[in-house]
Design an enzyme around this catalytic site. Structure first.
Site, PDB file in Angstrom:
ATOM      1  N   ALA A   1      63.562  44.774  52.105  1.00 42.62           N
ATOM      2  CA  ALA A   1      64.225  45.835  53.107  1.00 42.62           C
ATOM      3  C   ALA A   1      63.408  46.100  54.664  1.00 42.62           C
ATOM      4  O   ALA A   1      62.578  46.368  54.816  1.00 42.62           O
ATOM      5  CB  ALA A   1      63.495  47.559  52.120  1.00 42.62           C
TER       6      ALA A   1
ATOM      7  N   ASN B   1      68.203  31.023  61.034  1.00 40.42           N
ATOM      8  CA  ASN B   1      69.254  31.924  60.651  1.00 40.42           C
ATOM      9  C   ASN B   1      70.185  32.482  59.437  1.00 40.42           C
ATOM     10  O   ASN B   1      70.928  31.050  58.822  1.00 40.42           O
ATOM     11  CB  ASN B   1      70.768  32.053  61.304  1.00 40.42           C
TER      12      ASN B   1
ATOM     13  N   TYR C   1      63.062  44.127  67.202  1.00 41.29           N
ATOM     14  CA  TYR C   1      63.227  43.750  66.132  1.00 41.29           C
ATOM     15  C   TYR C   1      62.522  43.219  65.472  1.00 41.29           C
ATOM     16  O   TYR C   1      61.682  42.806  65.088  1.00 41.29           O
ATOM     17  CB  TYR C   1      64.904  43.125  65.705  1.00 41.29           C
TER      18      TYR C   1
ATOM     19  N   ASP D   1      65.580  49.858  46.507  1.00 41.65           N
ATOM     20  CA  ASP D   1      66.545  49.958  47.657  1.00 41.65           C
ATOM     21  C   ASP D   1      67.249  51.107  47.510  1.00 41.65           C
ATOM     22  O   ASP D   1      68.231  51.745  46.500  1.00 41.65           O
ATOM     23  CB  ASP D   1      68.021  48.963  47.071  1.00 41.65           C
TER      24      ASP D   1
END
Length: 329
Positions: free
Chosen positions: A74, A170, A141, A31
């Site tokens: 990521a 979500n 996106y 990360d």
């Protein structure tokens, strides 16, 4: 298994990492900490600070790691930002994944779980959404994630990658014990923004659009508890089959509107949620609701924490214990 987890210092990734470790897997997190937090990577997982587009360093990690599998979180994830900065999303989400897959191919890592999104569907032609719905994303996106899914399909055919793309609805809530939660800068997700507004820790909440074709005029979303989401990843890791690409919805099958979230946040906190009404946000669609039946069949998984109040209460407990999020990064 020895598992490489990209983005494992982030919100969803960190909770998946801990679940992997508890299940006995050996986990290395990579990360770059641009959106993640060092404190969110709990032992025995190990953190390597690395951007997956840094090919030489990624190559070193893969060569030394001898990994059996990879989980890929990521990514840049803000729909609104993607409309304003599309190339950032193509670079981080699509090109970054391409670089990772090339590395995995070189090192014969053929078990892969991908953090995808229901945004690949675009404006739904039917509700609830099933996996056979056409992919027609309306935001950069969503398009950047859809492109990765095509890469995975081609890789499964060409070099035997066993890939599972989990199309999240979500993600919401926090770890059951309160140790890990949502800490973004800036925060763009509804539930933490509503709770921050109630706590007086942020500005007034903006409600984007009150004229959508829904019962109360605000957008409806399927909120999936992050602990349930993490469990789905473990099931997907176990289910991945060499040379096979599958894409599976991860949701509850139940929806809540923005106004319902606001009212529930007020009930959980005992405080008003100051909010203002605003116009529609570019890239949004009125309703996103999962049909999770394929996940039940393929992964033997279904959401266990489906009550909106339960989800919001876990996020509220996290915020109360971490009013400024992770500290010391």
């Amino acid at each position: 298994m020895k598992v490489l987890v990209t983005g494992g210092a982030g919100y969803i990734g960190s909770i998946c990492v801990r679940k992997l470790c508890k299940a006995g897997h050996d986990v290395v997190v990579v990360d770059d900490l641009s959106a993640g937090h060092r404190q969110a990577v709990l032992p025995p997982a190990r953190l390597v600070v690395l951007n997956i587009q840094d090919t030489p360093t990624l190559e070193k990690v893969l060569a030394e790691g001898r990994f059996d599998a990879a989980m890929h979180f990521a990514a840049s994830t803000a729909v609104g930002e993607s409309v304003q900065q599309p190339l950032k999303y193509w670079r981080n989400n699509t090109a970054g994944t391409l670089n990772l897959l090339e590395g995995l191919q070189r090192h014969n890592v053929k078990r892969f779980v991908f953090s995808s999104t229901c945004a690949v569907y675009g404006d739904p032609l039917k509700i609830p959404l099933t996996e056979d719905h056409p992919k027609n994303p309306v935001s950069p996106y969503g398009r950047s994630k859809a492109a990765v899914e095509w890469m995975l399909e081609d890789s499964a055919c060409a070099w035997g990658l066993g890939a599972m793309a989990l199309r999240y609805f979500n993600a919401a809530g926090a770890a059951d014990d309160g140790a890990l939660g949502e800490d973004h800068d800036p925060e763009t997700h509804l539930i933490p923004l509503a709770l921050q507004a109630a706590a007086g820790l942020g500005g007034r909440l903006k409600v984007f659009g009150t004229d959508w074709p829904t019962p109360d005029g605000t957008c409806i979303r399927d909120y999936i508890h992050v602990e349930d989401l993490a469990e789905a990843h473990l099931r997907a890791l176990e289910a991945a089959q060499e040379g096979v690409f599958k894409y599976i919805n991860i949701g509850t099958g139940h929806g809540a509107s923005v106004q319902e979230v606001v009212r529930t946040a007020e009930k959980v906190t005992g405080k008003p949620v100051p909010h203002d009404l605003a116009g529609r946000r570019p890239g949004d669609v009125p309703t996103l609701l999962a049909d999770p039946s394929l996940a039940s069949r393929e992964l033997n998984w279904r959401a266990q924490r489906t009550d909106l109040e339960q989800i919001i209460r876990s996020a509220w407990q996290w915020l109360q214990a971490h009013p400024v999020g992770y500290v010391g990064d």
